[in-house]
Design a protein around this motif. Structure first.
Motif, PDB file in Angstrom:
ATOM      1  N   LEU A  61       0.819  -1.135   0.159  1.00 32.71           N
ATOM      2  CA  LEU A  61      -0.161   0.042   0.018  1.00 32.71           C
ATOM      3  C   LEU A  61       0.695   1.204   0.160  1.00 32.71           C
ATOM      4  O   LEU A  61       1.983   1.232   0.482  1.00 32.71           O
ATOM      5  CB  LEU A  61      -0.945  -0.021   1.453  1.00 32.71           C
ATOM      6  N   ARG A 100      -2.105   5.744   2.480  1.00 36.80           N
ATOM      7  CA  ARG A 100      -3.272   4.620   2.350  1.00 36.80           C
ATOM      8  C   ARG A 100      -2.801   3.721   3.765  1.00 36.80           C
ATOM      9  O   ARG A 100      -3.956   3.337   4.462  1.00 36.80           O
ATOM     10  CB  ARG A 100      -3.223   3.738   1.376  1.00 36.80           C
ATOM     11  N   ARG A 130     -10.687   0.223  -0.669  1.00 31.49           N
ATOM     12  CA  ARG A 130      -9.698  -0.110  -1.810  1.00 31.49           C
ATOM     13  C   ARG A 130      -8.530  -0.784  -1.192  1.00 31.49           C
ATOM     14  O   ARG A 130      -7.870  -1.656  -1.767  1.00 31.49           O
ATOM     15  CB  ARG A 130      -9.068   1.046  -2.838  1.00 31.49           C
ATOM     16  N   SER A 131      -7.999  -0.336  -0.097  1.00 29.83           N
ATOM     17  CA  SER A 131      -6.836  -0.890   0.602  1.00 29.83           C
ATOM     18  C   SER A 131      -7.099  -2.195   1.106  1.00 29.83           C
ATOM     19  O   SER A 131      -6.250  -3.160   1.279  1.00 29.83           O
ATOM     20  CB  SER A 131      -6.658   0.225   1.802  1.00 29.83           C
ATOM     21  N   LEU A 188      -9.420  -4.180   0.064  1.00 23.20           N
ATOM     22  CA  LEU A 188      -9.353  -5.437  -1.123  1.00 23.20           C
ATOM     23  C   LEU A 188      -7.817  -5.581  -1.514  1.00 23.20           C
ATOM     24  O   LEU A 188      -7.725  -6.692  -1.910  1.00 23.20           O
ATOM     25  CB  LEU A 188      -9.932  -4.586  -2.194  1.00 23.20           C
ATOM     26  N   LYS A 189      -6.975  -4.784  -1.662  1.00 25.17           N
ATOM     27  CA  LYS A 189      -5.549  -5.029  -1.883  1.00 25.17           C
ATOM     28  C   LYS A 189      -4.887  -5.920  -0.871  1.00 25.17           C
ATOM     29  O   LYS A 189      -4.169  -7.093  -1.248  1.00 25.17           O
ATOM     30  CB  LYS A 189      -4.879  -3.655  -2.020  1.00 25.17           C
ATOM     31  N   LEU A 190      -5.128  -5.474   0.538  1.00 25.92           N
ATOM     32  CA  LEU A 190      -4.677  -6.555   1.543  1.00 25.92           C
ATOM     33  C   LEU A 190      -5.142  -7.741   1.356  1.00 25.92           C
ATOM     34  O   LEU A 190      -4.537  -8.723   1.569  1.00 25.92           O
ATOM     35  CB  LEU A 190      -4.778  -5.888   2.919  1.00 25.92           C
ATOM     36  N   ARG A 191      -6.426  -8.074   1.021  1.00 27.25           N
ATOM     37  CA  ARG A 191      -7.041  -9.462   0.868  1.00 27.25           C
ATOM     38  C   ARG A 191      -6.298  -9.925  -0.217  1.00 27.25           C
ATOM     39  O   ARG A 191      -6.138 -11.303  -0.265  1.00 27.25           O
ATOM     40  CB  ARG A 191      -8.406  -9.193   0.605  1.00 27.25           C
ATOM     41  N   GLU A 192      -6.065  -9.287  -1.259  1.00 29.97           N
ATOM     42  CA  GLU A 192      -5.588 -10.065  -2.409  1.00 29.97           C
ATOM     43  C   GLU A 192      -4.056 -10.556  -2.141  1.00 29.97           C
ATOM     44  O   GLU A 192      -3.807 -11.643  -2.350  1.00 29.97           O
ATOM     45  CB  GLU A 192      -5.332  -8.940  -3.369  1.00 29.97           C
ATOM     46  N   CYS A 193      -3.244  -9.694  -1.242  1.00 34.00           N
ATOM     47  CA  CYS A 193      -1.917 -10.079  -0.839  1.00 34.00           C
ATOM     48  C   CYS A 193      -1.951 -11.503   0.069  1.00 34.00           C
ATOM     49  O   CYS A 193      -1.499 -12.305  -0.096  1.00 34.00           O
ATOM     50  CB  CYS A 193      -1.336  -9.092  -0.019  1.00 34.00           C
TER      51      CYS A 193
END
Length: 50
Positions: free
Chosen positions: A1, A5, A39-40, A42-47
C-alpha cells in the motif's frame, strides 16, 4: 500500500480513528477516505490470498 493509505488503514483499524478524523488529518473529503480504506482492504485481501 502507498504510505498514506497504509497510515489511514492503521489509524482506522488499529487506533480506532473515525473516517471523519482520518479525512481531516489527511485533508481529503470523507468519501475519498472511505474509498481509500475500501480499496486498501481489497488490496490487502488480495495479498493474503496469494
Amino acid at each position: 500500500l502507498e504510505e498514506d493509505r497504509a497510515a489511514a488503514v492503521r489509524g482506522a483499524y488499529l487506533n480506532g480513528e473515525s473516517y471523519a478524523e482520518l479525512a481531516e488529518r489527511f485533508k481529503v473529503p470523507l468519501n475519498t477516505m472511505r474509498t481509500w480504506l475500501r480499496r486498501s482492504l481489497l488490496k490487502l485481501r488480495e495479498c493474503l490470498e496469494r
